[in-house]
Design a protein around this motif. Structure first.
Motif, PDB file in Angstrom:
ATOM      1  N   THR A  94      34.479  27.716  46.518  1.00  0.00           N
ATOM      2  CA  THR A  94      35.822  27.187  46.348  1.00  0.00           C
ATOM      3  C   THR A  94      35.918  26.491  44.994  1.00  0.00           C
ATOM      4  O   THR A  94      34.901  26.135  44.388  1.00  0.00           O
ATOM      5  CB  THR A  94      36.171  26.212  47.491  1.00  0.00           C
ATOM      6  N   GLU A  95      37.140  26.357  44.497  1.00  0.00           N
ATOM      7  CA  GLU A  95      37.383  25.680  43.215  1.00  0.00           C
ATOM      8  C   GLU A  95      36.671  26.354  42.040  1.00  0.00           C
ATOM      9  O   GLU A  95      36.143  25.679  41.150  1.00  0.00           O
ATOM     10  CB  GLU A  95      36.974  24.197  43.296  1.00  0.00           C
ATOM     11  N   VAL A  96      36.640  27.683  42.036  1.00  0.00           N
ATOM     12  CA  VAL A  96      36.066  28.401  40.894  1.00  0.00           C
ATOM     13  C   VAL A  96      37.145  29.069  40.042  1.00  0.00           C
ATOM     14  O   VAL A  96      36.839  29.732  39.062  1.00  0.00           O
ATOM     15  CB  VAL A  96      35.027  29.457  41.341  1.00  0.00           C
ATOM     16  N   GLY A  97      38.413  28.894  40.431  1.00  0.00           N
ATOM     17  CA  GLY A  97      39.507  29.436  39.630  1.00  0.00           C
ATOM     18  C   GLY A  97      40.013  30.787  40.086  1.00  0.00           C
ATOM     19  O   GLY A  97      40.514  31.563  39.263  1.00  0.00           O
ATOM     20  N   LYS A  98      39.920  31.081  41.380  1.00  0.00           N
ATOM     21  CA  LYS A  98      40.407  32.378  41.871  1.00  0.00           C
ATOM     22  C   LYS A  98      41.877  32.596  41.556  1.00  0.00           C
ATOM     23  O   LYS A  98      42.277  33.673  41.117  1.00  0.00           O
ATOM     24  CB  LYS A  98      40.215  32.489  43.396  1.00  0.00           C
ATOM     25  N   THR A  99      42.675  31.559  41.778  1.00  0.00           N
ATOM     26  CA  THR A  99      44.114  31.709  41.559  1.00  0.00           C
ATOM     27  C   THR A  99      44.421  31.888  40.079  1.00  0.00           C
ATOM     28  O   THR A  99      45.229  32.751  39.705  1.00  0.00           O
ATOM     29  CB  THR A  99      44.877  30.499  42.115  1.00  0.00           C
ATOM     30  N   PHE A 100      43.778  31.098  39.241  1.00  0.00           N
ATOM     31  CA  PHE A 100      44.022  31.229  37.806  1.00  0.00           C
ATOM     32  C   PHE A 100      43.614  32.613  37.314  1.00  0.00           C
ATOM     33  O   PHE A 100      44.346  33.252  36.551  1.00  0.00           O
ATOM     34  CB  PHE A 100      43.271  30.141  37.034  1.00  0.00           C
ATOM     35  N   VAL A 101      42.465  33.103  37.770  1.00  0.00           N
ATOM     36  CA  VAL A 101      42.028  34.444  37.374  1.00  0.00           C
ATOM     37  C   VAL A 101      42.964  35.502  37.954  1.00  0.00           C
ATOM     38  O   VAL A 101      43.304  36.480  37.268  1.00  0.00           O
ATOM     39  CB  VAL A 101      40.572  34.690  37.813  1.00  0.00           C
ATOM     40  N   SER A 102      43.423  35.317  39.180  1.00  0.00           N
ATOM     41  CA  SER A 102      44.363  36.272  39.772  1.00  0.00           C
ATOM     42  C   SER A 102      45.647  36.342  38.948  1.00  0.00           C
ATOM     43  O   SER A 102      46.163  37.432  38.662  1.00  0.00           O
ATOM     44  CB  SER A 102      44.694  35.882  41.218  1.00  0.00           C
ATOM     45  N   CYS A 103      46.161  35.178  38.541  1.00  0.00           N
ATOM     46  CA  CYS A 103      47.368  35.151  37.716  1.00  0.00           C
ATOM     47  C   CYS A 103      47.117  35.794  36.356  1.00  0.00           C
ATOM     48  O   CYS A 103      47.984  36.505  35.815  1.00  0.00           O
ATOM     49  CB  CYS A 103      47.851  33.713  37.538  1.00  0.00           C
ATOM     50  N   THR A 104      45.932  35.568  35.803  1.00  0.00           N
ATOM     51  CA  THR A 104      45.569  36.168  34.519  1.00  0.00           C
ATOM     52  C   THR A 104      45.482  37.685  34.652  1.00  0.00           C
ATOM     53  O   THR A 104      45.955  38.431  33.775  1.00  0.00           O
ATOM     54  CB  THR A 104      44.235  35.589  34.018  1.00  0.00           C
ATOM     55  N   LEU A 105      44.898  38.155  35.745  1.00  0.00           N
ATOM     56  CA  LEU A 105      44.849  39.597  36.008  1.00  0.00           C
ATOM     57  C   LEU A 105      46.255  40.166  36.173  1.00  0.00           C
ATOM     58  O   LEU A 105      46.556  41.266  35.671  1.00  0.00           O
ATOM     59  CB  LEU A 105      44.028  39.881  37.256  1.00  0.00           C
ATOM     60  N   MET A 106      47.116  39.439  36.851  1.00  0.00           N
ATOM     61  CA  MET A 106      48.492  39.905  37.034  1.00  0.00           C
ATOM     62  C   MET A 106      49.205  40.021  35.700  1.00  0.00           C
ATOM     63  O   MET A 106      49.938  40.987  35.447  1.00  0.00           O
ATOM     64  CB  MET A 106      49.241  38.964  37.986  1.00  0.00           C
ATOM     65  N   GLN A 107      48.970  39.053  34.819  1.00  0.00           N
ATOM     66  CA  GLN A 107      49.558  39.113  33.482  1.00  0.00           C
ATOM     67  C   GLN A 107      49.028  40.317  32.704  1.00  0.00           C
ATOM     68  O   GLN A 107      49.791  41.052  32.059  1.00  0.00           O
ATOM     69  CB  GLN A 107      49.252  37.822  32.728  1.00  0.00           C
ATOM     70  N   ALA A 108      47.706  40.537  32.777  1.00  0.00           N
ATOM     71  CA  ALA A 108      47.095  41.653  32.047  1.00  0.00           C
ATOM     72  C   ALA A 108      47.598  42.994  32.586  1.00  0.00           C
ATOM     73  O   ALA A 108      47.871  43.932  31.808  1.00  0.00           O
ATOM     74  CB  ALA A 108      45.577  41.576  32.152  1.00  0.00           C
ATOM     75  N   LEU A 109      47.713  43.107  33.894  1.00  0.00           N
ATOM     76  CA  LEU A 109      48.210  44.349  34.489  1.00  0.00           C
ATOM     77  C   LEU A 109      49.666  44.595  34.089  1.00  0.00           C
ATOM     78  O   LEU A 109      50.053  45.732  33.791  1.00  0.00           O
ATOM     79  CB  LEU A 109      48.077  44.284  36.011  1.00  0.00           C
ATOM     80  N   GLY A 110      50.456  43.540  34.074  1.00  0.00           N
ATOM     81  CA  GLY A 110      51.847  43.680  33.649  1.00  0.00           C
ATOM     82  C   GLY A 110      51.956  44.140  32.208  1.00  0.00           C
ATOM     83  O   GLY A 110      52.779  44.992  31.866  1.00  0.00           O
TER      84      GLY A 110
END
Length: 237
Positions: A12-28
């Motif tokens: 927990t607290e390793v940045g899953k959400t931040f990385v998920s959002c970053t992946l979403m930005q990259a995919l977009g």
């Protein structure tokens, strides 16, 4: 056809959400429509719309399609504790049919990519002998692993990779994320994991002040960090 991925973390607290959002930005930026799904969350504030979890809210706002909050996060508890304990304290049980129904609903939106973000680490207990990883295995989702680059990360990463493989699932990529101050010997640890993990290295996200900030700061930081990722391996699946 929508390609779905499950985003897990080494802790927990390793940045899953931040990385998920970053992946979403990259995919977009790669021309893909994308939506996020946080089926289970613990740690929420009460609003006039009900309980709202910040991580789920970030996924909602980084998506290509406007979705109601409950579509992104159907199961949410107020206390920031293990979900099965939060459910027990609320005298509830975690209904995995709700998770599956929400997943199928989002698949029906017709987006190119669906990122499903877990809670905690890979083997998240849900009570009654259930684990979220069991549902991931049932759904046969390819997995993206977020490695929190801090003391113990080598052990945690290799154990998580082993457990994912034991579930019969494919690890399609991993991201090295610095959730706070960058650790000593960061490059050495990344070099070791790159040769030890049997999956593509999608990139390193450095410690970013915005990633720990307010909502708008996190959104801006995710967009900035997207240039650090190579999502090519995900586009070929």
């Amino acid at each position: 056809m929508t390609q779905a991925f499950f985003v897990t973390g080494t802790d927990t607290e390793v940045g899953k959400t931040f990385v998920s959002c970053t992946l979403m930005q990259a995919l977009g930026q790669a021309g893909k429509s994308v939506i996020g799904y946080k089926p289970i969350a613990a740690g929420a504030e009460l609003s006039h719309h009900g309980l709202i979890n910040d991580d789920a809210l970030l996924l909602q706002h980084n998506g290509s399609v406007e979705l109601p909050y409950e579509a992104v996060n159907p199961i949410v508890f107020a206390p920031p504790i293990a979900p099965h304990i939060a459910a027990a304290k609320a005298q509830q049980s975690i209904n995995m049919s709700v998770v599956e129904q929400g997943y199928q609903h989002l698949l029906g939106k017709g987006c190119d990519t669906l990122l499903v973000e877990g809670a905690g680490g890979w083997r998240l207990p849900l009570g009654n002998g259930q684990y979220l990883s069991d549902w991931v295995a049932q759904a046969q989702l390819p997995v993206i692993m977020v490695v929190g680059m801090k003391l113990g990360c080598l052990n945690h990463a290799l154990l998580t990779e082993q457990s994912i493989a034991s579930a019969g699932l494919k690890l399609v990529g991993w991201v090295a994320n610095s959730p706070g101050v960058e650790q000593d010997f960061l490059a050495d640890n990344i070099a070791y994991l790159t040769q030890a993990i049997d999956a593509p290295f999608l990139g390193q996200i450095p410690a970013m002040a915005g990633a720990q900030g307010e909502f708008d700061d996190i959104m801006a930081a995710a967009k900035q960090a997207s240039s650090q990722l190579d999502i090519t391996p995900l586009l070929s699946i």
